[in-house]
Enzyme design. Structure first.
Site, PDB file in Angstrom:
ATOM      1  N   GLY A  31       0.812  -1.212   0.000  1.00  0.00           N
ATOM      2  CA  GLY A  31       0.000   0.000   0.000  1.00  0.00           C
ATOM      3  C   GLY A  31       0.844   1.260   0.000  1.00  0.00           C
ATOM      4  O   GLY A  31       2.027   1.226  -0.319  1.00  0.00           O
ATOM      5  N   HIS A  37       4.517   1.709  -7.914  1.00  0.00           N
ATOM      6  CA  HIS A  37       3.441   0.712  -7.907  1.00  0.00           C
ATOM      7  C   HIS A  37       2.557   0.872  -9.148  1.00  0.00           C
ATOM      8  O   HIS A  37       2.132  -0.115  -9.752  1.00  0.00           O
ATOM      9  CB  HIS A  37       2.568   0.876  -6.663  1.00  0.00           C
ATOM     10  CG  HIS A  37       3.277   0.714  -5.364  1.00  0.00           C
ATOM     11  ND1 HIS A  37       3.423   1.741  -4.462  1.00  0.00           N
ATOM     12  CD2 HIS A  37       3.893  -0.358  -4.799  1.00  0.00           C
ATOM     13  CE1 HIS A  37       4.066   1.312  -3.389  1.00  0.00           C
ATOM     14  NE2 HIS A  37       4.385   0.037  -3.571  1.00  0.00           N
ATOM     15  N   SER A 187       8.163   4.615  -0.712  1.00  0.00           N
ATOM     16  CA  SER A 187       7.344   5.245   0.334  1.00  0.00           C
ATOM     17  C   SER A 187       8.234   5.774   1.456  1.00  0.00           C
ATOM     18  O   SER A 187       7.849   6.675   2.188  1.00  0.00           O
ATOM     19  CB  SER A 187       6.311   4.260   0.871  1.00  0.00           C
ATOM     20  OG  SER A 187       6.903   3.019   1.075  1.00  0.00           O
TER      21      SER A 187
HETATM   22  P1  AMP Z   1       6.091  -2.433  -1.586  1.00  0.00           P
HETATM   23  O1  AMP Z   1       4.719  -1.878  -1.459  1.00  0.00           O
HETATM   24  O2  AMP Z   1       7.173  -1.480  -1.203  1.00  0.00           O
HETATM   25  O3  AMP Z   1       6.217  -3.796  -0.945  1.00  0.00           O
HETATM   26  O4  AMP Z   1       6.337  -2.670  -3.135  1.00  0.00           O
HETATM   27  C1  AMP Z   1       5.447  -3.443  -3.901  1.00  0.00           C
HETATM   28  C2  AMP Z   1       6.059  -3.703  -5.244  1.00  0.00           C
HETATM   29  O5  AMP Z   1       6.319  -2.462  -5.906  1.00  0.00           O
HETATM   30  C3  AMP Z   1       7.405  -4.441  -5.141  1.00  0.00           C
HETATM   31  O6  AMP Z   1       7.474  -5.412  -6.175  1.00  0.00           O
HETATM   32  C4  AMP Z   1       8.403  -3.331  -5.352  1.00  0.00           C
HETATM   33  O7  AMP Z   1       9.636  -3.772  -5.891  1.00  0.00           O
HETATM   34  C5  AMP Z   1       7.664  -2.455  -6.349  1.00  0.00           C
HETATM   35  N1  AMP Z   1       8.197  -1.075  -6.322  1.00  0.00           N
HETATM   36  C6  AMP Z   1       8.356  -0.269  -5.258  1.00  0.00           C
HETATM   37  N2  AMP Z   1       8.936   0.901  -5.628  1.00  0.00           N
HETATM   38  C7  AMP Z   1       9.164   0.812  -6.950  1.00  0.00           C
HETATM   39  C8  AMP Z   1       9.743   1.677  -7.927  1.00  0.00           C
HETATM   40  N3  AMP Z   1      10.223   2.894  -7.608  1.00  0.00           N
HETATM   41  N4  AMP Z   1       9.829   1.252  -9.213  1.00  0.00           N
HETATM   42  C9  AMP Z   1       9.353   0.022  -9.561  1.00  0.00           C
HETATM   43  N5  AMP Z   1       8.788  -0.836  -8.690  1.00  0.00           N
HETATM   44  C10 AMP Z   1       8.693  -0.455  -7.404  1.00  0.00           C
END
Ligand code: AMP
Length: 299
Positions: A31, A37, A187
């Protein structure tokens, strides 16, 4: 868009989509959605007939209660963004829905890669990640699952898990989305003070320098590591955690950038905010940086 916090309902909706002949695209997140995302969601929307998103702040992957509590939550804004991007199903379980009997006693062992780099700095982190991702993938069923290269070690471990545990999932890597100054969107960036935010692009600058030097023919990884560490260490606001170069496939440390793809990775703390970033280095004899996923996003 259907919204459910119930694992059984999430599973049933994914099953029904497959029964209608649709490919399920699944984007697991914690989230507080941002453009990184959104990029994953747009990829899944383009590829798949049915798009599912999970918003679950997984307590198992946090090393401290304070970090878990401080993690940003923005459910309503997330659901609005998901609706706008054409998501079909949003899964919003809380801890008691995912773990009704308390923390799971059977967990996924990430193996040796889980102990290194991020795993070394955050003991138990990848066991927590993989245990939650395994449960989410099990609920989603056969699907294409989208993960960001931003978290390259997590992506490698999820790929390993899917292979080793014979999960009916195709893992799709997606390029890191960056701010205009190169900072990878996260985030955690919201925790940076204005001065720290000004300094934070040093991670990407150090990685980009390594890529430039590799393209110019510098193959000695010791030189790249030292340059990256010096560059980040020279910033008074950053505390370097690691600067590493690994083989893109095996994730073993390498001594030279050869004709096999190698990935440079860095981590540094800016007071309370710990940031990570990585970049694929051009292989020997290759004129440009390659990507395993789509184009390096700057959008
Ligand atoms: P998280 O909510 O941080 O667990 O991230 C969920 C998904 O979004 C994971 O697969 C992350 O690697 C991807 N993600 C987070 N930040 C980025 C970004 N800046 N660029 C590409 N993918 C991202």
């Amino acid at each position: 868009m259907e919204v459910t916090a119930e694992p059984r309902v999430f599973r049933k909706s994914c099953d029904e989509a497959r029964a209608r002949g649709l490919t399920v695209g699944f984007v697991p997140t914690m989230g507080a959605l941002h453009r990184g995302h959104a990029h994953l969601l747009e990829r899944a929307r383009k590829d798949c007939g049915f798009e599912a998103l999970s918003l679950f702040v997984n307590p198992l992957q946090f090393d401290s209660q304070a970090d878990l509590k401080a993690y940003p939550r923005a459910l309503e804004a997330d659901l609005d963004l998901a609706r706008g991007l054409g998501v079909d199903l949003a899964f919003t379980p809380d801890e008691s829905a995912m773990y009704p009997d308390g923390p799971p006693r059977v967990t996924v062992d990430p193996g040796p890669l889980g102990e290194r780099l991020e795993g070394r700095s955050r003991p138990g982190h990848f066991r927590g990640v993989l245990t939650a991702v395994a449960a989410l993938l099990e609920l989603a069923g056969p699907c294409r699952a989208y993960f960001g290269e931003k978290d390259a070690q997590q992506l490698a471990l999820v790929r390993r898990m899917v292979l080793d545990l014979a999960m009916p999932v195709t893992v799709i890597p997606c390029a890191t989305v960056r701010e205009p100054d190169g900072l990878a969107i996260s985030s955690r960036n919201a925790r940076l003070s204005p001065r720290q935010r000004g300094a934070a692009p040093v991670l990407f600058e150090a990685l980009s320098d390594a890529a430039t030097e590799a393209r110019r023919g510098e193959r000695r990884v010791g030189v790249h590591r030292a340059h990256m560490a010096r560059r980040i260490g020279a910033d008074s606001l950053a505390r370097l955690d690691y600067a590493a170069v690994v083989d893109e496939e095996t994730w073993e440390d390498v001594d030279v950038v050869s004709d096999r793809p190698a990935r440079a990775l860095v981590a540094a703390s800016f007071d309370g905010a710990r940031l990570i970033d990585n970049l694929l280095l051009p292989s020997a004899g290759v004129g440009s940086v390659q990507n395993t996923g789509d184009a390096q996003g700057g959008s």
